[in-house]
Every structure is written in C-alpha cells, then in structure tokens.
Write a protein that holds these residues in place. Structure first.
Motif, PDB file in Angstrom:
ATOM      1  N   SER A   1       2.804  31.808   9.718  1.00  0.00           N
ATOM      2  CA  SER A   1       3.187  30.831  10.733  1.00  0.00           C
ATOM      3  C   SER A   1       4.623  31.072  11.181  1.00  0.00           C
ATOM      4  N   ALA A   2       4.839  30.920  12.475  1.00  0.00           N
ATOM      5  CA  ALA A   2       6.191  31.082  13.022  1.00  0.00           C
ATOM      6  C   ALA A   2       7.126  29.995  12.520  1.00  0.00           C
ATOM      7  N   THR A   3       6.565  28.892  12.062  1.00  0.00           N
ATOM      8  CA  THR A   3       7.401  27.778  11.624  1.00  0.00           C
ATOM      9  C   THR A   3       7.337  27.547  10.117  1.00  0.00           C
TER      10      THR A   3
ATOM     11  N   GLY B   1       6.252  20.235  16.659  1.00  0.00           N
ATOM     12  CA  GLY B   1       6.095  21.690  16.674  1.00  0.00           C
ATOM     13  C   GLY B   1       7.109  22.398  17.552  1.00  0.00           C
ATOM     14  N   VAL B   2       7.530  21.745  18.626  1.00  0.00           N
ATOM     15  CA  VAL B   2       8.545  22.332  19.510  1.00  0.00           C
ATOM     16  C   VAL B   2       9.875  22.421  18.771  1.00  0.00           C
TER      17      VAL B   2
ATOM     18  N   ALA C   1      13.279  27.231  13.770  1.00  0.00           N
ATOM     19  CA  ALA C   1      12.915  28.473  13.079  1.00  0.00           C
ATOM     20  C   ALA C   1      13.575  29.678  13.739  1.00  0.00           C
ATOM     21  N   MET C   2      13.525  29.749  15.050  1.00  0.00           N
ATOM     22  CA  MET C   2      14.135  30.884  15.750  1.00  0.00           C
ATOM     23  C   MET C   2      15.649  30.910  15.531  1.00  0.00           C
TER      24      MET C   2
ATOM     25  N   GLU D   1      10.285  22.414  15.562  1.00  0.00           N
ATOM     26  CA  GLU D   1      10.122  23.373  14.464  1.00  0.00           C
ATOM     27  C   GLU D   1      10.332  24.803  14.948  1.00  0.00           C
ATOM     28  N   LYS D   2       9.746  25.151  16.086  1.00  0.00           N
ATOM     29  CA  LYS D   2       9.889  26.519  16.607  1.00  0.00           C
ATOM     30  C   LYS D   2      11.325  26.832  16.991  1.00  0.00           C
ATOM     31  N   VAL D   3      11.988  25.898  17.644  1.00  0.00           N
ATOM     32  CA  VAL D   3      13.388  26.109  18.036  1.00  0.00           C
ATOM     33  C   VAL D   3      14.248  26.293  16.787  1.00  0.00           C
TER      34      VAL D   3
ATOM     35  N   ARG E   1      16.345  32.109  11.971  1.00  0.00           N
ATOM     36  CA  ARG E   1      16.075  33.548  11.806  1.00  0.00           C
ATOM     37  C   ARG E   1      17.148  34.415  12.459  1.00  0.00           C
TER      38      ARG E   1
END
Length: 157
Positions: free
Chosen positions: A80-82, A41-42, A48-49, A44-46, A52
């Motif tokens: 979801s953010a990801t 998840g970490v 995704a940001m 994935e978030k990095v 974007r």
C-alpha cells in the motif's frame, strides 16, 4: 468628473469580488458558498509522499523484514502507498501517526524531525487543514548489507 458607461460585450460579467447589482450572492465570499471535505486517504497519501521524500527515511511501515515487504514480492501482491500512515481528519484539523524505517548512520532524531516538518508543510499546503500533531514511531534501521540479503530472499531457486 466623467461617468462610467456600460457597454454590452456579449460576455458574462466579471466577478472581481466587488458587489454588483443583479448578481445573486455577489457579496458573499466563495468560501461561504459550499463545503469541501477531504478524505482520510487523501491526507494519508500526502503525508506518505512527504515522509518518503525526506532524506534518511528508508521506508514507511514496519521493518524491512516484516510481512508487508514479503507481500510486495508475491505475484499479484501489492504494498500500500499509505502503509505506515494513519490519520484522523476533522473539519479543520488533522493528526497523523507515522511508522518509519530510517537509514543506518544518520541521526534518527534529525530524520524524524525533518520528516515531521515535511509532512506538516505538505499536508497544510495541499489540504488547508491544520496539522495538530505528527507522531513518529521508528521501528527499524535499514543496514546497507540488508539489501543483499533481501535480494537473495526474493530470488526464485
């Protein structure tokens, strides 16, 4: 030659990486004194940001006409953010799959290449993991007039 004298300052000894008597493990590098794990998840978030933030990328995930975009309009529903990011994380490496929507009028190949570069740089810098691949699937192109259609769909009558 003058000898160094030791003065007790009441402070703990400074660890500057040089071996020191009486300090257990002082000769071992910090990286050998434990283990760091990074959750999927970490990464994935990095990723995704970073994707974007790339010019020409409109959204992550399926097309703007997908159920995911409708979920964001439902009270209590959250996107979801990801969404649109899948990763496989190993001990030292990661592989990333992105699903993107690009802006109309720009080079899709260039936007995807820039997104790939941004994701690799951000993930490697922030996690220390080697990114072995970033696979990108462009599933839609956002048209300028779609914003008016989307706003009308989201309106309560």
């Amino acid at each position: 030659m003058a000898e160094a004298t030791s003065v007790d300052t009441g402070q703990p000894p400074v660890r500057d990486g040089t071996p020191s008597q009486g300090m257990p493990g002082a000769t071992r590098a910090p990286v050998t004194r434990g283990r760091t794990t990074i959750a999927d998840g970490v990464v994935e978030k990095v990723a995704a940001m970073a994707a974007r933030e790339t010019p020409g990328i409109y959204a992550l995930g399926g097309g703007t006409r997908s159920m995911g975009s409708v979920r964001g309009m439902v009270p209590g529903g959250r996107t979801s953010a990801t969404r649109g990011v899948n990763v496989e994380v190993g001990e030292r490496q990661t592989a990333i799959d992105l699903t993107l929507v690009t802006e109309y009028g720009l080079s899709i190949a260039e936007a995807a290449a820039e997104a790939r570069e941004n994701v690799i740089a951000a993930v490697e810098r922030m996690t220390g993991l080697e990114v072995v691949e970033v696979n990108i699937a462009v599933t839609d192109v956002h048209l300028p007039d779609e914003e008016n259609e989307e706003a009308a769909v989201g309106r309560v009558h």
